[in-house]
Structures are given as C-alpha cells and as structure tokens.
Write a protein that holds these residues in place. Structure first.
Motif, PDB file in Angstrom:
ATOM      1  N   ALA A 276     -11.241   7.378  10.630  1.00 21.96           N
ATOM      2  CA  ALA A 276     -10.745   8.633  11.206  1.00 21.96           C
ATOM      3  C   ALA A 276      -9.222   8.741  11.139  1.00 21.96           C
ATOM      4  O   ALA A 276      -8.681   9.846  11.066  1.00 21.96           O
ATOM      5  N   ALA A 277      -8.536   7.592  11.157  1.00 21.01           N
ATOM      6  CA  ALA A 277      -7.069   7.593  11.169  1.00 21.01           C
ATOM      7  C   ALA A 277      -6.477   7.071   9.858  1.00 21.01           C
ATOM      8  O   ALA A 277      -5.304   6.715   9.811  1.00 21.01           O
ATOM      9  N   TRP A 278      -7.268   7.023   8.805  1.00 21.87           N
ATOM     10  CA  TRP A 278      -6.820   6.455   7.528  1.00 21.87           C
ATOM     11  C   TRP A 278      -5.501   7.100   7.110  1.00 21.87           C
ATOM     12  O   TRP A 278      -5.375   8.326   7.099  1.00 21.87           O
ATOM     13  N   PRO A 279      -4.494   6.291   6.759  1.00 18.58           N
ATOM     14  CA  PRO A 279      -3.146   6.834   6.564  1.00 18.58           C
ATOM     15  C   PRO A 279      -2.853   7.475   5.211  1.00 18.58           C
ATOM     16  O   PRO A 279      -1.735   7.926   4.990  1.00 18.58           O
ATOM     17  N   THR A 280      -3.820   7.513   4.308  1.00 16.02           N
ATOM     18  CA  THR A 280      -3.561   8.145   3.009  1.00 16.02           C
ATOM     19  C   THR A 280      -4.576   9.257   2.771  1.00 16.02           C
ATOM     20  O   THR A 280      -5.562   9.382   3.491  1.00 16.02           O
ATOM     21  N   ALA A 281      -4.337  10.025   1.741  1.00 19.79           N
ATOM     22  CA  ALA A 281      -5.204  11.167   1.449  1.00 19.79           C
ATOM     23  C   ALA A 281      -6.590  10.751   0.974  1.00 19.79           C
ATOM     24  O   ALA A 281      -7.569  11.443   1.231  1.00 19.79           O
TER      25      ALA A 281
END
Length: 188
Positions: free
Chosen positions: A41-46
């Motif tokens: 849910a918080a993955w930092p890339t697209a």
C-alpha cells in the motif's frame, strides 16, 4: 504508517534497483502478511509490486521446507537469473498441487511467509526482512486468525520452523530485523 512499515518503505526507496525482490520471513503470527500488505500500500515507486504468499504454495501442513526450497529454486533464483520465475499453488481443500503461476521481472516482487529467507533465496533478494514477535502473542494471533484450523497443526508447524531457523539462520541473513509484537490486528 507504523514504524516497522516506515523502516521497510525507506529501505525499499534506498535500493538502487528498479524491480527489487523483497523477502519477509519470521515465525507464524509475527505479522508478515500485515507488513507485506502495508508495504504494498505504501510502495515508494510507481511500479506496483507483485505479492507471493508462501501460504499459497506450501504443500500441506508438513511442507515448510519444501515451500522454502521452491521459493529459491523455482521463483526468485530463476527470476533473478532469467527474468522469469514461477510458483505452484497448493490446493488445500483437495490436498494436491494446483496451477503454476509465472512471475516476470518487469515489476517488483514481495515474497512473505515462514521459510522465505533461506540461504538459497537470500542471495537473489535485494532486501531481506525478519519480523519477530513475542511467542505468546504470535501463537494467540495465529490460532485466532485461522479460527481453529491451525490448532491441531501448531506444534508440528512450529517444530518445522524451529528446524528451518536452526539450519538456515535467517536472522543472520536479514538486512532488517523488526519486532511485530505490537501489530494492531491479527496477522500471520
């Protein structure tokens, strides 16, 4: 976002690879599934990561070692080497193997479950996470989560995991060691 999730997201953001392989391991009830869900849910890339849960591929209650081996030999090893890995689901209701699933290296991959972080799988991962928890807390969570289905298998499963830890030394392989004791909800 909880502190463990923040640490994992920061570690993923610091990786210098486009589509990393992240392994999340720890004993049953420590919070691996909850951590994996929060990380996605918080993955930092697209690029949205793909998630593989070992619960979907263990070949029955006695299959921790087989599932752990499959992660390295069929999924993350081939994925790292050729760009394509695979895993075979286990049909728990019928008690036999199910469909194969291919995983391509065009997206990040998160693998979570007991036995994910072995000596064989660790070398193919970009981030290796160990999530521990208090034994009484994790047993209560695991048994509550499965509403009685796990009760008869707890001792056998825990013995398999103890043997896995003794032979594979996943804590020594981990880049991050986190405590899931205070997780807010029932977790795996």
């Amino acid at each position: 976002m909880t502190a463990p999730v923040q640490k994992v997201v920061a570690a993923v953001a610091a990786l210098e690879v486009t589509n990393p392989i992240v392994l999340i391991d720890g004993p049953s009830g420590s919070g691996k599934s909850t951590l994996a869900d929060a990380l996605l849910a918080a993955w930092p890339t697209a690029a949205a990561p793909r998630l593989v849960r070992l619960d979907d591929l263990y070949p029955g209650w006695g299959g921790l070692a087989v599932g752990s081996h499959a992660v390295a030999a069929e999924l993350v090893g081939p994925l790292r080497e050729s760009g394509v890995g695979r895993w075979r689901e286990w049909n728990w209701a019928a008690g036999h193997p199910g469909e194969w699933h291919e995983v391509h290296g065009d997206r990040p991959l998160v693998v979570e479950g007991c036995g994910a972080l072995s000596q064989a799988s660790a070398r193919h991962a970009d981030l290796r996470i160990w999530l521990g928890a208090d034994d009484a807390v994790r047993k209560r969570r695991a048994l509550a989560r499965d509403r009685g289905a796990f009760d008869a298998h707890w001792e056998m499963w825990d013995a398999q995991f103890t043997e896995f830890v003794r032979t594979q030394h996943p804590l020594a392989l981990a880049d991050l060691i986190l405590d899931g004791t205070r997780a807010p909800s029932p977790v795996s």
